[in-house]
Design a protein around this motif. Structure first.
Motif, PDB file in Angstrom:
ATOM      1  N   ARG A  70       0.811  -1.218   0.000  1.00 43.18           N
ATOM      2  CA  ARG A  70       0.000   0.000   0.000  1.00 43.18           C
ATOM      3  C   ARG A  70       0.840   1.262   0.000  1.00 43.18           C
ATOM      4  O   ARG A  70       0.537   2.213  -0.690  1.00 43.18           O
ATOM      5  CB  ARG A  70      -0.938   0.016   1.202  1.00 43.18           C
ATOM      6  CG  ARG A  70      -2.085  -0.952   1.071  1.00 43.18           C
ATOM      7  CD  ARG A  70      -2.925  -0.908   2.288  1.00 43.18           C
ATOM      8  NE  ARG A  70      -2.112  -1.515   3.347  1.00 43.18           N
ATOM      9  CZ  ARG A  70      -2.584  -2.192   4.353  1.00 43.18           C
ATOM     10  NH1 ARG A  70      -3.860  -2.322   4.499  1.00 43.18           N
ATOM     11  NH2 ARG A  70      -1.791  -2.745   5.236  1.00 43.18           N
ATOM     12  N   GLU A  71       1.890   1.284   0.841  1.00 40.68           N
ATOM     13  CA  GLU A  71       2.690   2.500   0.928  1.00 40.68           C
ATOM     14  C   GLU A  71       4.175   2.189   1.049  1.00 40.68           C
ATOM     15  O   GLU A  71       4.559   1.088   1.406  1.00 40.68           O
ATOM     16  CB  GLU A  71       2.234   3.391   2.090  1.00 40.68           C
ATOM     17  CG  GLU A  71       1.995   2.690   3.381  1.00 40.68           C
ATOM     18  CD  GLU A  71       1.367   3.597   4.431  1.00 40.68           C
ATOM     19  OE1 GLU A  71       0.551   4.474   4.104  1.00 40.68           O
ATOM     20  OE2 GLU A  71       1.718   3.409   5.598  1.00 40.68           O
ATOM     21  N   PHE A  72       4.970   3.204   0.731  1.00 38.02           N
ATOM     22  CA  PHE A  72       6.420   3.097   0.750  1.00 38.02           C
ATOM     23  C   PHE A  72       6.961   3.753   2.015  1.00 38.02           C
ATOM     24  O   PHE A  72       6.503   4.821   2.407  1.00 38.02           O
ATOM     25  CB  PHE A  72       7.027   3.810  -0.465  1.00 38.02           C
ATOM     26  CG  PHE A  72       6.663   3.180  -1.770  1.00 38.02           C
ATOM     27  CD1 PHE A  72       7.425   2.143  -2.286  1.00 38.02           C
ATOM     28  CD2 PHE A  72       5.569   3.624  -2.497  1.00 38.02           C
ATOM     29  CE1 PHE A  72       7.097   1.559  -3.501  1.00 38.02           C
ATOM     30  CE2 PHE A  72       5.228   3.046  -3.709  1.00 38.02           C
ATOM     31  CZ  PHE A  72       5.998   2.009  -4.210  1.00 38.02           C
ATOM     32  N   ALA A  73       7.948   3.107   2.645  1.00 40.89           N
ATOM     33  CA  ALA A  73       8.644   3.698   3.796  1.00 40.89           C
ATOM     34  C   ALA A  73      10.113   3.808   3.419  1.00 40.89           C
ATOM     35  O   ALA A  73      10.744   2.813   3.061  1.00 40.89           O
ATOM     36  CB  ALA A  73       8.485   2.822   5.031  1.00 40.89           C
ATOM     37  N   LEU A  74      10.673   5.010   3.482  1.00 33.26           N
ATOM     38  CA  LEU A  74      12.058   5.261   3.095  1.00 33.26           C
ATOM     39  C   LEU A  74      12.969   5.190   4.310  1.00 33.26           C
ATOM     40  O   LEU A  74      12.669   5.748   5.365  1.00 33.26           O
ATOM     41  CB  LEU A  74      12.180   6.637   2.426  1.00 33.26           C
ATOM     42  CG  LEU A  74      13.587   7.049   1.975  1.00 33.26           C
ATOM     43  CD1 LEU A  74      14.085   6.121   0.865  1.00 33.26           C
ATOM     44  CD2 LEU A  74      13.583   8.498   1.506  1.00 33.26           C
ATOM     45  N   PHE A  75      14.116   4.495   4.155  1.00 30.95           N
ATOM     46  CA  PHE A  75      15.128   4.403   5.196  1.00 30.95           C
ATOM     47  C   PHE A  75      16.428   4.965   4.637  1.00 30.95           C
ATOM     48  O   PHE A  75      16.762   4.725   3.473  1.00 30.95           O
ATOM     49  CB  PHE A  75      15.348   2.947   5.622  1.00 30.95           C
ATOM     50  CG  PHE A  75      14.115   2.285   6.158  1.00 30.95           C
ATOM     51  CD1 PHE A  75      13.803   2.381   7.507  1.00 30.95           C
ATOM     52  CD2 PHE A  75      13.270   1.580   5.319  1.00 30.95           C
ATOM     53  CE1 PHE A  75      12.658   1.778   8.003  1.00 30.95           C
ATOM     54  CE2 PHE A  75      12.126   0.970   5.812  1.00 30.95           C
ATOM     55  CZ  PHE A  75      11.820   1.077   7.154  1.00 30.95           C
ATOM     56  N   GLY A  76      17.169   5.688   5.473  1.00 25.06           N
ATOM     57  CA  GLY A  76      18.436   6.289   5.059  1.00 25.06           C
ATOM     58  C   GLY A  76      19.448   6.243   6.185  1.00 25.06           C
ATOM     59  O   GLY A  76      19.299   5.500   7.166  1.00 25.06           O
TER      60      GLY A  76
END
Length: 184
Positions: A70-76
């Motif tokens: 459903r949705e994207f989660a960005l990690f950095g």
């Protein structure tokens, strides 16, 4: 005359049967396209991996993103990643997510947290392009600058039994991928 008519009937029946067979076996495939407009954090994707939990991980120039359907989660880097550009992603046999970065950096996700792997003993130059975990307990890293690197990582977390395969071993220093064969 009868021979000509029967040949025409046979040809007509063959054509109709092929048309019917192709129609009967036709399948419709549906694809969803995800881009920046749908929430993908970047338009370039360098790596794609689905973990055992079903999440799809995408390696991007600006980090790592997880898609749950459903949705994207960005990690950095603020989340514990070693660097931004992600070239490869793979889950090892113990469920640990390994992430290879530009410039030789490596990250791992254990217990839902990312941490940077101290790879100073590996001396990796260039980008990390792939991981392979074999049946004998070795981990293999393909790199674009340091060739192929083999090591063991016991529970202490320190790399042991490190072997660099390039040059004299007949391999170049630019290995784009390594593959685990069925026999291990």
């Amino acid at each position: 005359m009868k021979n000509t008519i029967s040949r025409k009937w046979v040809r007509s029946l063959l054509c109709l049967s092929f048309l019917w067979a192709s129609y009967a076996q036709a399948q419709t495939w549906f694809f969803d396209h995800y881009g920046v407009e749908e929430g993908l954090p970047h338009s370039r994707v360098y790596a794609v991996h689905q973990d055992p939990s079903g999440y799809v991980w995408l390696g991007l120039p600006n980090g790592l993103t997880r898609f749950d359907g459903r949705e994207f989660a960005l990690f950095g880097t603020p989340d514990g990643l070693a660097g931004t550009g992600v070239k490869t992603i793979l889950t090892d046999p113990f469920g640990v997510l390994w992430v290879g970065h530009w410039g030789g950096a490596i990250s791992r996700r254990t217990d839902s947290a990312f941490n940077t792997v101290d790879s100073t003993t590996l001396f990796i130059k260039g980008d990390v392009y792939g991981f392979v975990f074999d049946a004998a307990g070795y981990s293999w890293i393909s790199t674009f600058g340091s060739g192929l690197v083999r090591f063991r990582q016991p529970s202490s977390g320190k790399f042991e039994d490190i072997t660099f395969l390039k040059g004299a071993e007949g391999l170049g220093d630019q290995i784009a991928a390594a593959v685990r064969m069925p026999d291990g």
